[in-house]
Design a protein around this motif. Structure first.
Motif, PDB file in Angstrom:
ATOM      1  N   ASN A 173      87.405  30.208  91.460  1.00  0.00           N
ATOM      2  CA  ASN A 173      88.049  29.193  90.653  1.00  0.00           C
ATOM      3  C   ASN A 173      89.219  28.562  91.404  1.00  0.00           C
ATOM      4  OD1 ASN A 173      90.449  28.640  88.512  1.00  0.00           O
ATOM      5  ND2 ASN A 173      88.463  28.092  87.630  1.00  0.00           N
ATOM      6  N   PHE A 174      90.009  29.377  92.089  1.00  0.00           N
ATOM      7  CA  PHE A 174      91.149  28.867  92.853  1.00  0.00           C
ATOM      8  C   PHE A 174      90.678  27.941  93.976  1.00  0.00           C
ATOM      9  CE2 PHE A 174      94.012  29.444  96.562  1.00  0.00           C
ATOM     10  CZ  PHE A 174      95.160  28.857  96.041  1.00  0.00           C
ATOM     11  N   VAL A 175      89.666  28.370  94.721  1.00  0.00           N
ATOM     12  CA  VAL A 175      89.167  27.573  95.844  1.00  0.00           C
ATOM     13  C   VAL A 175      88.588  26.249  95.347  1.00  0.00           C
ATOM     14  CG1 VAL A 175      87.432  27.475  97.675  1.00  0.00           C
ATOM     15  CG2 VAL A 175      88.812  29.537  97.373  1.00  0.00           C
ATOM     16  N   ILE A 176      87.850  26.280  94.246  1.00  0.00           N
ATOM     17  CA  ILE A 176      87.320  25.048  93.661  1.00  0.00           C
ATOM     18  C   ILE A 176      88.462  24.078  93.351  1.00  0.00           C
ATOM     19  CG2 ILE A 176      86.402  24.090  91.501  1.00  0.00           C
ATOM     20  CD1 ILE A 176      84.321  26.276  91.494  1.00  0.00           C
ATOM     21  N   ARG A 177      89.514  24.584  92.728  1.00  0.00           N
ATOM     22  CA  ARG A 177      90.637  23.725  92.342  1.00  0.00           C
ATOM     23  C   ARG A 177      91.362  23.166  93.560  1.00  0.00           C
ATOM     24  NH1 ARG A 177      94.601  26.665  89.059  1.00  0.00           N
ATOM     25  NH2 ARG A 177      93.662  28.641  89.686  1.00  0.00           N
ATOM     26  N   VAL A 178      91.501  23.964  94.608  1.00  0.00           N
ATOM     27  CA  VAL A 178      92.180  23.497  95.823  1.00  0.00           C
ATOM     28  C   VAL A 178      91.399  22.353  96.464  1.00  0.00           C
ATOM     29  CG1 VAL A 178      92.822  24.108  98.192  1.00  0.00           C
ATOM     30  CG2 VAL A 178      93.392  25.653  96.301  1.00  0.00           C
ATOM     31  N   PHE A 179      90.091  22.528  96.627  1.00  0.00           N
ATOM     32  CA  PHE A 179      89.280  21.480  97.253  1.00  0.00           C
ATOM     33  C   PHE A 179      89.215  20.236  96.375  1.00  0.00           C
ATOM     34  CE2 PHE A 179      87.931  24.787 100.137  1.00  0.00           C
ATOM     35  CZ  PHE A 179      87.662  24.083 101.311  1.00  0.00           C
ATOM     36  N   ALA A 180      89.156  20.423  95.057  1.00  0.00           N
ATOM     37  CA  ALA A 180      89.108  19.269  94.152  1.00  0.00           C
ATOM     38  C   ALA A 180      90.421  18.489  94.196  1.00  0.00           C
ATOM     39  CB  ALA A 180      88.817  19.734  92.727  1.00  0.00           C
ATOM     40  N   LEU A 181      91.557  19.204  94.169  1.00  0.00           N
ATOM     41  CA  LEU A 181      92.842  18.518  94.199  1.00  0.00           C
ATOM     42  C   LEU A 181      93.053  17.813  95.533  1.00  0.00           C
ATOM     43  CD1 LEU A 181      95.530  17.802  92.925  1.00  0.00           C
ATOM     44  CD2 LEU A 181      96.439  20.012  93.708  1.00  0.00           C
ATOM     45  N   ASP A 182      92.596  18.421  96.613  1.00  0.00           N
ATOM     46  CA  ASP A 182      92.713  17.770  97.919  1.00  0.00           C
ATOM     47  C   ASP A 182      91.941  16.452  97.927  1.00  0.00           C
ATOM     48  OD1 ASP A 182      93.405  17.833 100.869  1.00  0.00           O
ATOM     49  OD2 ASP A 182      91.232  17.757 100.983  1.00  0.00           O
ATOM     50  N   GLU A 183      90.751  16.450  97.349  1.00  0.00           N
ATOM     51  CA  GLU A 183      89.963  15.214  97.286  1.00  0.00           C
ATOM     52  C   GLU A 183      90.655  14.175  96.409  1.00  0.00           C
ATOM     53  OE1 GLU A 183      85.489  13.593  96.109  1.00  0.00           O
ATOM     54  OE2 GLU A 183      85.900  15.754  96.106  1.00  0.00           O
ATOM     55  N   LEU A 184      91.258  14.631  95.330  1.00  0.00           N
ATOM     56  CA  LEU A 184      91.962  13.719  94.431  1.00  0.00           C
ATOM     57  C   LEU A 184      93.202  13.139  95.119  1.00  0.00           C
ATOM     58  CD1 LEU A 184      91.842  12.538  91.591  1.00  0.00           C
ATOM     59  CD2 LEU A 184      93.134  14.530  90.772  1.00  0.00           C
ATOM     60  N   ASN A 185      93.913  13.982  95.876  1.00  0.00           N
ATOM     61  CA  ASN A 185      95.079  13.504  96.619  1.00  0.00           C
ATOM     62  C   ASN A 185      94.679  12.466  97.668  1.00  0.00           C
ATOM     63  OD1 ASN A 185      96.863  15.144  95.216  1.00  0.00           O
ATOM     64  ND2 ASN A 185      96.756  16.812  96.710  1.00  0.00           N
TER      65      ASN A 185
END
Length: 331
Positions: A173-185
């Protein structure tokens, strides 16, 4: 033309590393109160292939030496939390720690995630011991001073402790959120428009559905009403908060099953009776806990390579992070 959804998503993880904050002791540096460290294998040896770490030791940063007396959180009779020495030495470090935290986080604020040291009175995320004024009756109910400031200043940020990341579900869950937020940034920094944010949301639809069906529907309505927001920046900020809050919910076997059955419907007219039955059986066995999530996903990716679908091929659900991390093998 790409041959499969795998080919498409491989291209999303090539290039620069993701900036992730981390407690310095977790990298193996001897900065702890006892002169030691808490080297975190997952961060140093596995995630470092994808994460570029920005490390900080708040206690060293406010001028404390190593070794040093241990610190603790102390709750006053009025309910305020203070950072003090555990050996009874005079001094309240709360203001100094708060000031450093704010100054540091204003300077370094481009994180897509943060890994903090568990149980630390400066960095712990949860269940940090909080003592009464005379040093007794501690309760595991606190958050480290630095991390409390981190949560307040960046409420959308994925934050996890080293200990909790040993749980495979929390880790994924943490890794999913990190990669998703990076794409959003990245989206925000590169020709950001209303349409580009709608396209981003569309790519994440199936993944969001796996995490929370009610919040997925709520967020969908929010995106559909984007023109009600005159400020695109304000709309982005609100979307980011809602999007990251949704992903923080753990994806469940039941929700994954619903997504898989939804995806199965895309192939009905292409598959033979035996192929449909094989996929249905794998989905059933996943729901029953007999098969890992990777089993039906592998077969779906195979069918998708033979029968390409433009909508499905763009979905982050199939590869929300590099396959080499092997996070879905036991889920």
């Amino acid at each position: 033309m790409f041959n499969s959804v795998t080919d498409i998503h491989k291209n999303n993880f090539v290039g620069k590393k993701i900036i992730v904050g981390i407690s310095t002791c977790l990298l193996g540096n001897n900065v702890r109160f006892d002169g030691g460290h808490k080297r975190f294998h997952l961060a140093v040896d596995e995630l470092s292939d994808y994460f570029e770490y920005q490390s900080a030791c708040p206690e060293m940063a406010i001028g404390l030496p190593t070794p040093r007396p241990a610190l603790r959180l102390v709750k006053s009779n009025s309910g305020e939390i203070a950072l003090k020495f555990s050996n009874g030495s005079e001094g309240d470090l709360t203001e100094k720690m708060n000031r450093y935290s704010v100054e540091y986080l204003e300077k370094f604020n481009q994180f897509s995630g943060y890994i903090v040291c568990a149980k630390s009175p400066s960095c712990g995320l949860e269940r940090v011991r909080v003592y009464d004024p005379i040093g007794n009756g501690n309760r595991k109910a606190g958050t480290g001073i630095f991390t409390e400031n981190l949560k307040k200043m960046m409420p959308w940020l994925p934050i996890e402790e080293d200990g909790r990341l040993n749980d495979p579900h929390i880790r994924e869950n943490f890794v999913i959120r990190v990669f998703a937020l990076d794409e959003l940034n990245e989206l925000r920094m590169n020709a950001f428009t209303r349409q580009s944010l709608i396209d981003f949301h569309t790519r994440y639809k199936l993944l969001l559905l796996a995490h929370s069906q009610p919040l997925y529907r709520e967020l969908g309505r929010f995106v559909a009403n984007n023109k009600e927001w005159h400020s695109l920046e304000a709309f982005f900020d609100e979307y980011r908060n809602r999007f990251m809050t949704l992903l923080q919910h753990q994806a469940t076997r039941r929700n994954h099953t619903n997504v898989l059955m939804h995806v199965q419907g895309y192939f009905k007219r292409y598959l033979t009776s035996n192929q449909r039955q094989a996929l249905s059986q794998l989905i059933l066995e996943y729901r029953q806990g007999i098969q890992p999530l990777l089993a039906p996903l592998t077969l779906i990716n195979h069918y998708l390579s033979e029968h390409p679908d433009n909508y499905l091929s763009k979905q982050r659900y199939f590869h929300p992070y590099p396959q080499s991390l092997r996070l879905r093998y036991g889920l």
